[in-house]
Design an enzyme around this catalytic site. Structure first.
Site, PDB file in Angstrom:
ATOM      1  N   ILE A  78      23.212 -17.269  51.912  1.00 48.54           N
ATOM      2  CA  ILE A  78      23.085 -17.312  53.375  1.00 48.54           C
ATOM      3  C   ILE A  78      23.706 -18.594  53.918  1.00 48.54           C
ATOM      4  CG2 ILE A  78      21.450 -17.403  55.315  1.00 48.54           C
ATOM      5  CD1 ILE A  78      19.579 -15.601  53.606  1.00 48.54           C
ATOM      6  N   ARG A 133      11.802 -20.302  56.221  1.00 55.09           N
ATOM      7  CA  ARG A 133      10.386 -19.976  56.346  1.00 55.09           C
ATOM      8  C   ARG A 133       9.736 -21.099  57.146  1.00 55.09           C
ATOM      9  NH1 ARG A 133      11.741 -15.655  55.062  1.00 55.09           N
ATOM     10  NH2 ARG A 133      10.956 -14.292  53.417  1.00 55.09           N
ATOM     11  N   GLU A 187       3.126 -16.333  61.451  1.00 57.91           N
ATOM     12  CA  GLU A 187       3.913 -15.447  62.317  1.00 57.91           C
ATOM     13  C   GLU A 187       3.051 -14.265  62.716  1.00 57.91           C
ATOM     14  OE1 GLU A 187       7.427 -14.415  60.149  1.00 57.91           O
ATOM     15  OE2 GLU A 187       8.228 -16.431  60.290  1.00 57.91           O
ATOM     16  N   MET A 195      22.399 -24.163  50.222  1.00 52.96           N
ATOM     17  CA  MET A 195      23.729 -23.545  50.239  1.00 52.96           C
ATOM     18  C   MET A 195      23.771 -22.380  49.257  1.00 52.96           C
ATOM     19  SD  MET A 195      26.432 -23.840  51.954  1.00 52.96           S
ATOM     20  CE  MET A 195      27.940 -24.704  52.321  1.00 52.96           C
ATOM     21  N   GLY A 196      22.808 -21.483  49.403  1.00 57.32           N
ATOM     22  CA  GLY A 196      22.872 -20.230  48.656  1.00 57.32           C
ATOM     23  C   GLY A 196      23.798 -19.289  49.416  1.00 57.32           C
ATOM     24  N   ARG A 220      20.238 -28.102  45.888  1.00 52.49           N
ATOM     25  CA  ARG A 220      19.819 -28.615  44.573  1.00 52.49           C
ATOM     26  C   ARG A 220      21.036 -28.810  43.660  1.00 52.49           C
ATOM     27  NH1 ARG A 220      15.476 -24.449  42.597  1.00 52.49           N
ATOM     28  NH2 ARG A 220      17.082 -23.256  43.619  1.00 52.49           N
ATOM     29  N   HIS A 263      11.215 -13.669  63.684  1.00 51.80           N
ATOM     30  CA  HIS A 263      11.666 -13.360  62.316  1.00 51.80           C
ATOM     31  C   HIS A 263      12.496 -12.063  62.296  1.00 51.80           C
ATOM     32  CE1 HIS A 263      10.550 -14.140  57.839  1.00 51.80           C
ATOM     33  NE2 HIS A 263      11.775 -13.652  57.944  1.00 51.80           N
TER      34      HIS A 263
HETATM   35  O1  LIG Z   1      13.450 -13.025  53.168  1.00 56.57           O
HETATM   36  C1  LIG Z   1      14.154 -12.332  53.911  1.00 56.57           C
HETATM   37  O2  LIG Z   1      15.079 -11.636  53.487  1.00 56.57           O
HETATM   38  C2  LIG Z   1      13.876 -12.290  55.372  1.00 56.57           C
HETATM   39  O3  LIG Z   1      13.422 -13.493  55.846  1.00 56.57           O
HETATM   40  C3  LIG Z   1      12.877 -11.201  55.688  1.00 56.57           C
HETATM   41  O4  LIG Z   1      11.651 -11.482  55.154  1.00 56.57           O
END
Ligand SMILES: O=C(O)[C@H](O)CO
Length: 327
Positions: A161, A243, A272, A158-159, A181, A291
């Site tokens: 993004i 990731r 990837e 929950m950062g 965390r 991605h």
């Molecule tokens: O880390 C990020 O901002 C995106 O996944 C692009 O790499």
């Protein structure tokens, strides 16, 4: 007399950073620019004057052997938030700062998470294929989707993004659980109606949709493995915009094949791209994008501007706004 602009190394125009001439132009307002392929023609000439590398995702200049050819380098300014492709302690040991561009990528990444969730739940791609197939004249029953409105969403990480994802999910009247965390403050939780789930297992057991939005760290590698997948509902969908390494892909393939979970939607994989014969590319209940979480024109402009701001600060010896310190 106008002060001479410092030199920066970027990827080739038409390559990652310069995929729009316009992006390279943002850099050129402040730097004299050497493209990577020109640099390789004459590393001695260019190497000594380059003070900044501006790199978008992976850049070959991050390799130790190349970094050693840049004795005047002051900063490695990376676009995007993840710096898992960089050896930050090593780069720092050369007296070079590392910077990323947090914040400016959050909206577009949260958008792609919701896009993947909706497309997977409502079988939008399969629908497109059927609608555009000249041989099809009926809608198969298998095109029934999963209801998003009112479902339970579990956000892992929950950062910034993760939080933006929660904001978007409110529009779908979703019940929002999150695991992180550290717990967000009560005001943040209230604002998006999110409930903290201390136990990841509880979140996995109760969510209809699970979105992974954690950073890649040694602790998050393999965070979703066979045990975690086995806790998920057979009707659940896993969305990963973080990731690829966070999910045990072999275990995911097994769970999708056995239909112990319903579907996966992945903007990230490991590696990837995946090898063309990878089973994930063949499963009907998987949606994969390459991605593209940060790939919008306005995000790209903001990223490049931020990279330039970070690089200029380092070159001028000022504090670097988004300096990344080793973990
Ligand atoms: O880390 C990020 O901002 C995106 O996944 C692009 O790499």
């Amino acid at each position: 007399m106008e002060e001479e602009k410092p030199w920066a190394l970027i990827s080739e125009v038409g390559g990652d950073l310069g995929y729009l001439e316009e992006l390279a132009d943002i850099v050129k307002r402040h730097f004299q620019v050497v493209c990577y392929k020109d640099f390789l023609q004459n590393p001695e000439l260019h190497g000594s004057r380059i003070q900044a590398v501006l790199s978008w995702k992976y850049h070959p200049a991050a390799e130790p052997s190349l970094l050693r050819l840049l004795p005047s380098l002051k900063v490695f300014a990376s676009g995007g938030v993840g710096v898992d492709h960089l050896d930050v302690p090593f780069i720092n040991s050369l007296g070079v700062k590392v910077a990323n561009t947090p914040g400016v990528v959050s909206d577009s990444t949260a958008d792609i998470a919701m896009g993947l969730l909706l497309a997977s739940a409502r079988k939008i791609l399969q629908g497109h294929q059927i609608a555009t197939d000249p041989k099809t004249d009926h809608i198969p029953q298998s095109l029934m989707g999963v209801e998003v409105t009112g479902s339970t969403l579990g956000i892992i990480g929950m950062g910034d993004i993760g939080y933006k994802i929660a904001q978007r999910s409110r529009g779908f009247e979703m019940k929002i659980l999150y695991h992180n965390r550290t717990r967000r403050c009560a005001t943040d939780e209230h604002a998006v109606g999110a409930t903290f789930c201390q136990s990841l297992d509880d979140l996995l057991r109760t969510s209809d949709f699970i979105i992974i939005a954690v950073k890649l760290t040694p602790e998050t590698v393999g965070l979703i493995g066979p045990r975690e997948l086995s806790l998920m509902k057979p009707t659940a969908t896993l969305v990963n915009i973080s990731r690829g390494q966070v999910v045990d892909q072999d275990a995911l393939v097994r769970a999708l094949r056995a239909e112990t979970i319903c579907a996966a939607a992945l903007d990230v994989t490991h590696p990837e791209p995946l090898p063309r014969d990878h089973p994930l590319l063949r499963l009907p209940n998987v949606l994969i994008t390459p991605h593209i979480g940060i790939n919008t024109y306005s995000t790209a402009r903001r990223i490049v501007q931020r990279m330039v701001d970070n690089a200029l600060a380092a070159v001028r010896g000022s504090p670097v706004p988004d300096e990344v310190k080793p973990q």
